[in-house]
Design a protein around this motif. Structure first.
Motif, short mmCIF file in Angstrom:
data_model
loop_
_atom_site.label_atom_id
_atom_site.label_comp_id
_atom_site.label_asym_id
_atom_site.label_seq_id
_atom_site.Cartn_x
_atom_site.Cartn_y
_atom_site.Cartn_z
N MET A 165 0.85 -1.19 0.00
CA MET A 165 0.00 0.00 0.00
C MET A 165 0.88 1.24 0.00
N ARG A 166 0.28 2.40 -0.08
CA ARG A 166 1.01 3.65 -0.04
C ARG A 166 0.16 4.70 0.65
N THR A 167 0.84 5.66 1.23
CA THR A 167 0.17 6.84 1.76
C THR A 167 0.83 8.05 1.14
N GLY A 168 0.04 9.01 0.69
CA GLY A 168 0.61 10.15 -0.01
C GLY A 168 -0.41 10.84 -0.88
N ARG A 169 0.08 11.41 -2.00
CA ARG A 169 -0.79 12.19 -2.88
C ARG A 169 -0.46 11.93 -4.35
N ASP A 170 -1.49 11.92 -5.18
CA ASP A 170 -1.34 11.93 -6.62
C ASP A 170 -1.40 13.40 -7.04
N LEU A 171 -0.28 13.96 -7.47
CA LEU A 171 -0.20 15.39 -7.77
C LEU A 171 -0.91 15.76 -9.07
N ARG A 172 -1.22 14.78 -9.89
CA ARG A 172 -1.95 15.06 -11.14
C ARG A 172 -3.44 15.17 -10.90
N THR A 173 -4.00 14.21 -10.16
CA THR A 173 -5.45 14.15 -9.98
C THR A 173 -5.92 14.77 -8.66
N GLY A 174 -4.97 14.97 -7.73
CA GLY A 174 -5.35 15.49 -6.42
C GLY A 174 -5.80 14.41 -5.45
N ALA A 175 -5.78 13.15 -5.88
CA ALA A 175 -6.18 12.06 -5.00
C ALA A 175 -5.22 11.97 -3.81
N GLU A 176 -5.77 11.62 -2.67
CA GLU A 176 -4.98 11.53 -1.44
C GLU A 176 -5.18 10.17 -0.79
N TRP A 177 -4.11 9.55 -0.36
CA TRP A 177 -4.17 8.26 0.32
C TRP A 177 -3.73 8.49 1.77
N SER A 178 -4.69 8.67 2.65
CA SER A 178 -4.40 8.97 4.04
C SER A 178 -5.17 8.02 4.94
N LEU A 179 -4.75 7.94 6.19
CA LEU A 179 -5.41 7.08 7.17
C LEU A 179 -6.24 7.92 8.13
N SER A 180 -7.32 7.36 8.63
CA SER A 180 -8.07 7.98 9.72
C SER A 180 -8.36 6.90 10.75
N SER A 181 -8.19 7.27 12.02
CA SER A 181 -8.32 6.30 13.10
C SER A 181 -9.77 5.84 13.27
N TRP A 182 -9.93 4.70 13.95
CA TRP A 182 -11.26 4.29 14.40
C TRP A 182 -11.70 5.24 15.52
N ARG A 183 -13.01 5.32 15.74
CA ARG A 183 -13.54 6.15 16.83
C ARG A 183 -13.08 5.60 18.18
N ASP A 184 -13.17 4.30 18.35
CA ASP A 184 -12.57 3.63 19.51
C ASP A 184 -12.35 2.17 19.11
N ALA A 185 -11.86 1.38 20.05
CA ALA A 185 -11.48 0.00 19.72
C ALA A 185 -12.66 -0.84 19.26
N ASP A 186 -13.88 -0.41 19.57
CA ASP A 186 -15.07 -1.16 19.21
C ASP A 186 -15.98 -0.39 18.25
N ASP A 187 -15.38 0.60 17.57
CA ASP A 187 -16.18 1.43 16.66
C ASP A 187 -15.32 1.86 15.47
N PRO A 188 -15.49 1.21 14.29
CA PRO A 188 -14.66 1.53 13.12
C PRO A 188 -14.99 2.85 12.44
N SER A 189 -16.00 3.58 12.89
CA SER A 189 -16.29 4.86 12.24
C SER A 189 -15.11 5.80 12.40
N ALA A 190 -15.00 6.78 11.51
CA ALA A 190 -13.83 7.66 11.48
C ALA A 190 -13.67 8.41 12.80
N GLY A 191 -12.45 8.34 13.38
CA GLY A 191 -12.16 8.98 14.65
C GLY A 191 -11.56 10.36 14.49
N ASP A 192 -10.87 10.81 15.54
CA ASP A 192 -10.37 12.18 15.58
C ASP A 192 -9.03 12.37 14.86
N PHE A 193 -8.31 11.28 14.59
CA PHE A 193 -6.94 11.40 14.10
C PHE A 193 -6.82 11.04 12.62
N ARG A 194 -5.93 11.78 11.96
CA ARG A 194 -5.67 11.55 10.53
C ARG A 194 -4.16 11.52 10.30
#
Length: 489
Positions: A165-194
């Protein structure tokens, strides 16, 4: 016949039984290697990678009250590496179905609500998608009949990135490959951290919490990230891949042949963790985590401050700078940083100079300039000729020595810390501050030499005194004798 096992037997047999049960559950549950428009999976059915490394299906959280579509390692089902419907969980296992829609999207439907779509891949070229397959690297791929990739999960990471996998940016299209944390250990919804890549300047990875930067890796220096020198201890297991071109800026890794499975997770507390599967114990070992101490907290020592975790007072100012607010520093709040003692003259080669801060994670590079083709000497000359340049350093250390290439900073230097195996940072100072520095160093040398000579003289004097004392003790003591008696006739 009754079988008796002692404690050591149990330790050997129970892990084996666990593996057998996992394998059995994968065999018992309906599974397939590909998903076409004529098929669907739901309930306990799985889409399995060809080598059985990964599985895709529905998994439960919150005591089975919420269900999500995800991908996980077969050897460790709790190690979920990707989640589709993060914000819209299902209420029951039996209510979900995964299939290819008429227009070729991969969709998750709620059958209990008239096949309502709760998640879709939403590919712009979905009409040509004919098959979905989970690869042995963990990538879920939608492909056309000709094999062209239409959509892939690697382009839409959640809280984990894995080998290839990769994390970063496609400078041509503007696509971004970033991570976002789970809300908590029992909740996969997007949390506070990126966790994402900052490509403005010398690229580096940052962790953010609700718009506030909390951690940075330091820039890539050709070998590793400047603030993570321990990366070199993993080189026998992982091949690090850093791309910095006009089209793409990204970072990823690849497990070397024979290495165990691994993953890098942004957890719900905002900590990045590199975990490696230990086949012997059946557990994930943490190889690295960041931030790892208080000096990794972004901006702890403010502008032109340097953090040193081994000191009782962790923050200090770069030589030639002083505390902006001594009162705040006394209260252990150094976030206000430091200010110059002497303004820069910026009058040519003989007005300012550079002080070398050795062994640091380089400052934040947002807004810096980079020239990979320049020598370090040329980098210093360029910085001195630009009134706005405040520091410079090598951008590439692969050749050893002082390094090559050129990073120049303009304005304040933020988030600098000492690290083992760190790089050299050359900070611009007025010549008067440099002369003061040289005078102080000379005074220290003189004091050291004087102290050494005094100690040597004292040692020699003590040695001479001891020898004299021993010589005196070796002589016979004086004896007083009575004169002989005179005989009379």
């Amino acid at each position: 016949r009754k079988i008796i096992m002692n404690q050591s037997h149990r330790r050997l047999v129970l892990p084996l039984l666990s593996v057998l049960l996992l394998t059995a559950s994968a065999v018992v549950a309906d599974s397939s290697l590909t998903l076409t428009r004529q098929g669907a999976i739901g309930g306990e059915q799985r889409l399995v990678s060809p080598g059985g490394v990964f599985q895709l299906g529905l998994f439960p959280v919150a005591n089975g009250t919420k269900w999500f579509l995800g991908i996980w390692f077969t050897v460790s089902p709790p190690a979920v590496v990707w989640v589709a419907n993060r914000g819209r969980p299902l209420s029951a296992l039996s209510s979900g179905m995964v299939m290819l829609s008429g227009r070729g999207d991969l969709v998750l439907l709620v059958t209990a609500r008239d096949n309502e779509t709760v998640w879709s891949s939403n590919s712009s070229a979905a009409a040509s998608a004919a098959v979905a397959q989970l690869h042995d690297n963990g990538n879920l791929v939608l492909a056309s009949e000709a094999g062209a990739v239409v959509w892939q999960s690697f382009e839409h990471p959640t809280n984990t990135f894995i080998s290839e996998m990769r994390t970063g940016r496609d400078l041509r299209t503007g696509a971004e490959w970033s991570l976002s944390s789970w809300r908590d250990a029992d909740d996969p919804s997007a949390g506070d951290f990126r966790y994402d890549m900052d490509a403005s300047g010398s690229p580096e990875l940052h962790i953010w919490r609700e718009g506030r930067k909390t951690y940075r890796t330091g820039p890539w220096n050709g070998v590793r990230f400047s603030g993570i020198p321990e990366m070199t201890t993993f080189e026998d297991m992982f091949e690090f891949r850093f791309t910095d071109t006009a089209d793409e800026v990204s970072y990823g890794y690849r497990d070397r042949a024979g290495s165990p499975p691994s993953r890098v997770v942004l957890n719900e507390s905002g900590v990045m963790q590199r975990k490696v599967w230990d086949r012997a114990t059946g557990a994930w070992n943490t190889f690295w985590s960041g931030p790892r101490d208080q000096c990794d907290s972004y901006g702890l020592c403010g502008a032109f401050g340097v953090c040193n975790v081994v000191d009782a007072i962790v923050c200090s100012c770069v030589r030639g700078f002083r505390q902006r607010s001594p009162a705040e520093w006394r209260m252990r709040d150094a976030s206000g940083g430091c200010a110059r003692r002497t303004p820069l003259r910026c009058g040519g080669d003989d007005s300012d100079g550079f002080y070398a801060v050795r062994g640091v994670k380089l400052p934040e590079t947002h807004g810096s300039s980079v020239d990979a083709g320049a020598s370090l000497e040329e980098c210093g000359r360029r910085c001195l000729s630009n009134c706005n340049c405040t520091a410079y350093a090598a951008s590439d250390i692969r050749g050893g020595g002082a390094g090559t290439g050129c990073i120049q900073w303009f304005g304040e230097l933020m988030d600098t810390r000492f690290v083992d195996g760190g790089q050299d940072l050359f900070v611009r100072l007025a010549l008067s501050d440099l002369e003061t520095t040289k005078t102080k160093k000379f005074a220290v040398v003189i004091a050291a030499v004087t102290t050494g000579v005094a100690l040597l003289a004292l040692s020699i004097g003590l040695l001479i005194w001891r020898r004299i004392r021993r010589g005196q003790e070796g002589q016979s003591p004086l004896r007083f004798q009575r004169p002989p008696c005179l005989k009379t006739s």
